[in-house]
Structures are given as structure tokens and as C-alpha cells.
Design a protein around this motif. Structure first.
Motif, short mmCIF file in Angstrom:
data_model
loop_
_atom_site.label_atom_id
_atom_site.label_comp_id
_atom_site.label_asym_id
_atom_site.label_seq_id
_atom_site.Cartn_x
_atom_site.Cartn_y
_atom_site.Cartn_z
N THR A 1 0.85 -1.19 0.00
CA THR A 1 0.00 0.00 0.00
C THR A 1 0.88 1.24 0.00
N PRO A 2 0.64 2.20 -0.89
CA PRO A 2 1.46 3.42 -0.90
C PRO A 2 1.34 4.19 0.41
N VAL A 3 2.44 4.74 0.86
CA VAL A 3 2.47 5.58 2.05
C VAL A 3 2.66 7.02 1.60
N ALA B 1 3.43 9.96 -2.79
CA ALA B 1 3.09 8.59 -2.42
C ALA B 1 4.28 7.69 -2.74
N GLU B 2 4.67 6.89 -1.75
CA GLU B 2 5.87 6.06 -1.89
C GLU B 2 5.53 4.61 -1.61
N THR B 3 6.06 3.73 -2.41
CA THR B 3 5.89 2.28 -2.22
C THR B 3 7.26 1.61 -2.29
N ASP B 4 7.62 0.94 -1.21
CA ASP B 4 8.91 0.23 -1.16
C ASP B 4 10.07 1.14 -1.54
N ALA C 1 -1.65 4.88 -6.17
CA ALA C 1 -0.93 6.05 -5.68
C ALA C 1 -1.81 7.30 -5.80
N GLU C 2 -2.51 7.41 -6.92
CA GLU C 2 -3.41 8.54 -7.10
C GLU C 2 -4.50 8.54 -6.04
N ALA C 3 -5.10 7.39 -5.80
CA ALA C 3 -6.16 7.28 -4.80
C ALA C 3 -5.64 7.64 -3.42
N ALA C 4 -4.44 7.18 -3.09
CA ALA C 4 -3.86 7.48 -1.78
C ALA C 4 -3.60 8.97 -1.61
N ALA D 1 -5.31 14.12 0.70
CA ALA D 1 -5.62 15.53 0.47
C ALA D 1 -6.99 15.90 1.04
N CYS D 2 -7.97 15.03 0.85
CA CYS D 2 -9.32 15.30 1.37
C CYS D 2 -9.32 15.31 2.89
N GLU D 3 -8.58 14.38 3.49
CA GLU D 3 -8.48 14.34 4.95
C GLU D 3 -7.79 15.60 5.47
N LEU D 4 -6.74 16.04 4.76
CA LEU D 4 -6.03 17.26 5.14
C LEU D 4 -6.94 18.47 5.04
#
Length: 344
Positions: A5-7, A53-56, A95-98, A103-106
Motif C-alpha cells: 500500500t502506498p504511504v 506517495a511512496e511504495t517500497d 498512488a493517485e487514490a492514496a 488531500a481530502c483528509e487534510l
């Protein structure tokens, strides 16, 4: 094997990895670069939340966001203010969804009126949108005569006439000749001018990707434009013209000189920038043979219950605009930057 999952992180000082991702992304624009964080914070003092967004350990997407908080205009989280394009740039849907979820939460946590994403194409079916802004882009050739022939006949005649009036195009290393012309033009439009510091920061931050071209007549500057270069594109962004510009057709010569100069530099796409639907600049660009393409500016409402209307065409601003047009230019150069910093 399930993909990680992207962080989502907030950009701090690691701008090189951000810009390396942007450099490889097919849909990237000049306005996705990390340098905008330095420019906006340095010139306007707005808090930037540049998300990636970062993955591994690999960046899979970026989303530049800026919190513009104003009592006069709006309290908004925007991607990206002072820019015509924005929104997420992602290599994967996850990544886009994350990025947008973060952004919406922020936006909710900051309590803004709305979150605005300046998309080039529609992306959020459940967000609000408006049919207001259009961009004008087309390919140009390496040959001047070929580019002239693409311009519609009446406008082409204006350009040819301007070419015979003895004007010259020069490249400047600063904004000293541009800024007075820009301030003069914006006062006449009834629009607050940006600060000279902002334009200087653009040159300092982006280097050769920002260029000022000034048109002179008998040694005097009559029109000037600050342009952005990205890959094989040029985007004239901040322009100004003096009192003699109309009689000399200096604006027409300005954009023709820029097109010719950019083509010689290897540019193959001329982006005439954003204009509001059915305005003077909208029709000016059509006369040059550019067809309008709608921009999908999209809004996620948080505290607001309707879309913002910060357009100068809004009747509530008309009296202010008329008053501004009567102010002495030195006054507008002092007050303007205090207002324009909130008009992202």
C-alpha cells in the motif's frame, strides 16, 4: 503477491527525488515541479503541503498542495495556486487514490472551504466542477513561414504589419523592464499586481526554464513577457505592454517573436495559457488559430456549500475593479502584492 500500500509523505528537503519522478512522468507539467514550493513560500508565505506517495522506497505519485487562507477571498487548499495546471501526477491508480484520500483528509483537518484540483482532464466524477477556464495549445513548426501560415489570415496580416514597424526582440536576465509594463497593464485591467520578488524568485528557482523576452522600439521597451519552458513546450505566462503598445501592435509582435524564438530553441508546442470563456484574451488566442480546450477544475467542498466565484466578472467585484483602474500605478505596486498573494 499483494502489492504494498502506498504511504503518503509531505515533501521536506528531498526535492531531487520529487523532480526526478516529475521528469519521467508523461503527463507532468511545469507546475508539478518542487521549485514551486520554494517560490510560493518565499514570495507569498503560504503553507505548502507537497504530498508524495511512496511504495517500497519508490515515489509513485506527487500532489502539490498549498493552503491559501484569506478573509477577503477564500480559505482553500489548492493544487496549485498561481498555476494553470495542477492535480495529482501518479504512475499507478493506487498512488493517485492514496494522494487524493490524504488531500481530502487534510482539507477537512484544516477546515478549508474547499479543496481545488486544477486538472487538465476530468478525474473526480463525484466532485463539483465549473465550465469557466480554457487552455490554448497547439504544435508549432521549426520554420517561421510555416508558423505564419497557420495563423488565420486577418491576424497574420496584423503580425506582418507589426514586423515592419522597426521593433526588436531582446532576452533579459531579470524583470527590470518587464515589471513596469506588467504593472501598467494590470492596473488598466483592474487587477492587483504580483510583487517583483515573486517574479525574481521564479527566475532564481527555475533558471533557464524561465525566460523574459522584451520588445523594444527605438530603444524603449514597449512589451515584455515572462515564459516557462518545459520539455518541448513554451508557455508565455506574465506579460505587460506600455502606452504605445496598441499603435505599434506590440502585443502581436511580442507573441510572434516568442513563437519564432521558441521554435529556434527547439520548442514544438506553444501553450498560450488559460483564459476565461468568452473574454477578450479568449478571443485573442482564437484569432491566432488556437482552439480552446476546457480545463477540468474540480472542487471537493468542505466548509463551503457552493462553488467559489472569484472571477473578476462577478458583479460583487466590479466596483472594486473600476476603482482600482483609477489608482496611480505607484500605489498599485505597493498595495497590489498584498492583495494578489491571496488570489491564487
Amino acid at each position: 503477491m499483494t502489492a504494498s500500500t502506498p504511504v503518503v509523505h509531505v515533501l521536506d528537503t528531498d526535492t531531487h527525488r520529487w523532480d526526478a519522478f516529475v521528469a519521467e512522468a508523461p503527463d507532468a507539467t511545469f507546475f508539478h515541479q518542487a521549485g514551486w514550493k520554494r517560490v510560493i513560500e518565499g514570495a507569498f508565505g503560504h503553507r505548502c503541503h507537497f504530498l508524495y506517495a511512496e511504495t517500497d522506497g519508490r515515489i509513485e505519485g506527487v500532489l502539490p498542495l498549498v493552503h491559501v487562507k484569506s478573509r477577503l477571498f477564500a480559505n482553500a487548499l489548492i493544487s496549485t495556486p498561481f498555476c494553470v495546471y495542477g492535480g495529482a501526477l501518479a504512475a499507478t491508480e493506487r498512488a493517485e487514490a492514496a494522494l487524493y484520500a490524504h488531500a481530502c483528509e487534510l482539507a477537512r483537518r484544516l477546515g478549508v472551504d474547499y479543496l481545488e484540483a486544477r486538472e487538465r482532464t476530468p478525474r473526480h466524477a463525484d466532485w463539483h466542477g465549473k465550465d469557466l477556464y480554457y487552455t490554448f495549445r497547439r504544435e508549432i513548426a521549426a520554420d517561421d513561414e510555416a508558423n505564419l501560415q497557420v495563423i488565420p489570415r486577418k491576424q497574420r496580416a496584423v503580425v506582418r504589419k507589426a514586423m515592419k514597424l522597426g521593433m526588436a526582440a531582446e532576452i533579459d536576465s531579470d524583470v527590470e523592464r518587464l515589471y513596469p509594463l506588467y504593472a501598467y497593464s494590470l492596473r488598466n485591467l483592474g487587477t492587483p499586481v504580483f510583487s517583483k520578488k515573486y517574479m525574481t524568485l521564479l527566475l532564481e528557482t527555475f533558471g533557464d526554464a524561465v525566460e523574459v523576452l522584451t520588445i523594444t522600439h527605438e530603444g524603449e521597451p514597449v512589451a515584455s513577457v515572462l515564459s516557462f519552458y518545459f520539455r518541448d513546450e513554451v508557455l508565455p505566462y506574465y506579460a505587460g505592454a506600455g502606452e504605445r503598445a496598441r499603435e505599434l501592435k506590440a502585443n502581436d509582435y511580442l507573441y510572434w517573436a516568442l513563437m519564432s524564438h521558441a521554435a529556434a530553441r527547439g520548442v514544438r508546442v506553444f501553450d498560450f495559457g488559460r483564459s476565461k470563456r468568452e473574454t477578450g484574451p479568449f478571443h485573442f488566442k482564437r484569432h491566432w488559430g488556437f482552439e480552446p480546450q476546457p480545463l477540468a477544475y474540480e472542487y471537493y467542498l468542505v466548509e463551503a456549500d457552493s462553488l467559489p466565484d472569484l472571477s473578476p466578472a462577478n458583479p460583487r467585484y466590479q466596483r472594486v475593479i473600476r476603482a482600482w483602474q483609477k489608482l496611480p500605478i505607484p500605489v498599485t505596486r505597493v498595495i497590489g502584492p498584498l492583495l494578489s498573494r491571496n488570489l491564487g
